[in-house]
Design a protein around this motif. Structure first.
Motif, short mmCIF file in Angstrom:
data_model
loop_
_atom_site.label_atom_id
_atom_site.label_comp_id
_atom_site.label_asym_id
_atom_site.label_seq_id
_atom_site.Cartn_x
_atom_site.Cartn_y
_atom_site.Cartn_z
N THR A 109 0.83 -1.21 0.00
CA THR A 109 0.00 0.00 0.00
C THR A 109 0.86 1.26 0.00
OG1 THR A 109 -1.82 -1.11 1.14
CG2 THR A 109 -1.75 1.28 1.27
N VAL A 110 1.84 1.29 0.93
CA VAL A 110 2.68 2.49 1.07
C VAL A 110 3.52 2.71 -0.18
CG1 VAL A 110 4.61 3.47 2.35
CG2 VAL A 110 2.73 2.38 3.58
N LEU A 111 4.17 1.66 -0.68
CA LEU A 111 5.04 1.81 -1.84
C LEU A 111 4.26 2.14 -3.10
CD1 LEU A 111 7.40 -1.20 -1.08
CD2 LEU A 111 8.04 1.20 -1.02
N GLY A 112 3.15 1.40 -3.32
CA GLY A 112 2.36 1.63 -4.52
C GLY A 112 1.72 3.00 -4.56
N ARG A 113 1.16 3.43 -3.43
CA ARG A 113 0.50 4.75 -3.42
C ARG A 113 1.52 5.87 -3.51
NH1 ARG A 113 -1.88 8.24 -4.95
NH2 ARG A 113 -3.72 9.30 -4.13
N SER A 114 2.71 5.68 -2.93
CA SER A 114 3.75 6.70 -3.06
C SER A 114 4.11 6.90 -4.53
CB SER A 114 4.99 6.29 -2.27
OG SER A 114 4.75 6.26 -0.89
N GLY A 115 4.33 5.79 -5.23
CA GLY A 115 4.67 5.89 -6.64
C GLY A 115 3.55 6.49 -7.47
N GLN A 116 2.31 6.10 -7.17
CA GLN A 116 1.17 6.64 -7.91
C GLN A 116 1.05 8.15 -7.70
OE1 GLN A 116 -2.79 5.74 -6.48
NE2 GLN A 116 -3.54 5.42 -8.56
N ASN A 117 1.27 8.59 -6.47
CA ASN A 117 1.16 10.02 -6.19
C ASN A 117 2.26 10.81 -6.88
OD1 ASN A 117 -0.08 12.23 -4.45
ND2 ASN A 117 2.06 12.35 -3.85
N VAL A 118 3.47 10.27 -6.90
CA VAL A 118 4.56 10.92 -7.62
C VAL A 118 4.19 11.11 -9.09
CG1 VAL A 118 6.90 10.57 -8.50
CG2 VAL A 118 6.41 10.22 -6.07
#
Length: 458
Positions: free
Chosen positions: A5-14
């Motif tokens: 969740t943390v890694l995927g959402r961080s990348g999506q937000n970037v």
């Protein structure tokens, strides 16, 4: 699950906050085309939420989650490489499809536990999302500073985020598949549902085949059996009598209770009310700061990091007090803060005002998702939750189609500040409808865990 969740959402937000800058500065796309990009991603997200995430069976959810994360990885690669206008279009659509799959799928996986525990689980999930949204912009701001504001190089440097989220999701799906095969081909039978063995004066009471006497078993078998396949046990409202099979919860809208329908529409209005300004902020907030206040890309990412840090703080408070009892009051605070934040962004020039507006808007960003997801989860049977979550995300993602089109046209004709000011009209309308709905159909208090015995909820 928290890690992906943390890694995927961080990348999506970037990717979401940066590819509009790539389109504007590196490809020379006008605001209207950038709005069309974001709208196309929104359409892709809606379709994938309804047609894929909303229809996924329990056994395939982790596989679908891996597919969604891998599409985010594809988008990152397309934005990092000099693929031109076609590449940014394909990347935006891949990002939309991936987000439409990942978000509701994670909501369903996390929110299918006991009904009295769903608000707590979803608030922790929302907290993990906020942590990722804080980390993403701050890491990107540092990366941009080190790379002298090179947008494509920043995508290359941050590529490990979607790679790691895809690998972890794939591992979870593979582990689940192996466990299912073991259970199907030779694992020791589960003893969870085995009949209770007689003790004390009943010890040794068997029939002719050496099996405990059926009369004893019927009399002392637990009223509610725990399924060995990990599914949710039937609750009192799903079992007509001891030992009977659970009746499937109604799934057609005409069969749902009034409370369930009301909870669904409250959740939808809550998400939509904030989604409109949030979509505009993601797509055009950086452009507002860049061309109206002359901020650098690093300062823009710091502002987004500040925004998501305050959202994280709010969600941390929600998780500490979950389930929230006075949800109507919390929704009122969210609506008021949304209107105030947009007013500051649109009416007051300068970088300081931009940071203040972002800070105010961080409060409703922290409130709306945990409130809407818990309202829906507490009122929806577990076997209907995937469909309900898919519909909720689809409704909220309508804003990702309408808002970019409208904002792109407004930005070219009236400017970025007036564009944000005009957002007050739909936000105020949604807030008013939400208030009317809450006044006519108040939300029931959240279910609480039983104090004695064992009670199961759908």
């Amino acid at each position: 699950m928290i890690a992906t969740t943390v890694l995927g959402r961080s990348g999506q937000n970037v990717a979401q906050t940066t590819y509009p800058l790539v389109g504007k500065e590196l490809l020379g796309l006008p605001g209207g085309i950038i709005g069309m990009l974001a709208a196309a991603a929104g359409v892709a997200s809606i379709l994938s939420s309804v047609l894929l995430a909303g229809r996924a069976a329990e056994r395939t959810r982790l596989v679908l989650l891996t597919v969604g994360q891998s599409l985010g990885l594809v988008a990152f690669v397309l934005f990092a490489l000099p693929t031109g206008v076609l590449g940014i279009w394909l990347g935006a659509i891949a990002l939309g499809i991936g987000g439409g799959i990942v978000f509701p799928t994670l909501m369903t996986v996390v929110g299918t536990g006991r009904r009295d525990e769903r608000a707590k689980a979803l608030s922790v999930f929302a907290l993990a999302l906020s942590a990722s949204l804080v980390a993403g912009p701050l890491v990107e701001a540092a990366t941009l500073h080190l790379l002298h504001n090179s947008l494509r190089d920043a995508f290359v440097a941050l590529l490990p985020l979607p790679v790691a989220s895809t690998v972890i999701s794939g591992y979870l799906a593979l582990d689940r598949s192996r466990a299912a095969r073991r259970n199907a081909t030779g694992a020791p039978p589960s003893t969870v549902n085995a009949p209770m063995q007689p003790t004390g004066p009943f010890a040794g009471v068997t029939n002719r085949r050496g099996i405990p006497d059926p009369a004893w078993t019927r009399e002392f078998r637990p009223v509610v059996e725990i399924p060995s396949d990990g599914s949710q046990p039937p609750g009192p409202d799903e079992a007509a009598r001891p030992g009977s099979r659970a009746r499937p919860a109604p799934s057609r809208p005409s069969e749902r209770s009034r409370a369930e329908r009301s909870a669904f529409w409250v959740a939808v209005l809550t998400m939509v009310m904030y989604q409109a300004p949030f979509v505009a902020l993601v797509a055009f907030g950086g452009l507002l700061a860049r061309y109206s206040d002359h901020a650098s890309a690093t300062v823009i990412e710091l502002a987004f990091g500040f925004f998501f840090t305050l959202s994280f703080g709010v969600r941390w408070m929600v998780s500490r007090h979950a389930p929230v009892v006075r949800k109507a009051l919390a929704l009122t605070v969210a609506a008021t803060a949304t209107v105030a934040g947009i007013a500051v962004l649109s009416a007051v020039p300068g970088i300081v005002a931009f940071f203040v507006g972002m800070a105010i808007l961080g409060v409703p960003h922290g409130l709306t998702f945990p409130l809407s997801s818990s309202i829906l989860a507490e009122a929806t049977p577990a076997n209907d939750l995937a469909r309900a979550n898919g519909r909720l995300i689809a409704f909220s993602n309508v804003m990702t189609v309408v808002v970019p089109f409208a904002c792109g046209w407004l930005a070219e004709n009236v400017g970025y500040r007036m564009m944000f000011l005009l957002l007050e009209i739909p936000v105020g309308g949604f807030a008013l409808v939400l208030y009317v709905l809450l006044s006519r159909s108040p939300l029931p208090p959240p279910p609480s865990a039983p104090t004695t015995g064992v009670e199961y909820h759908p």
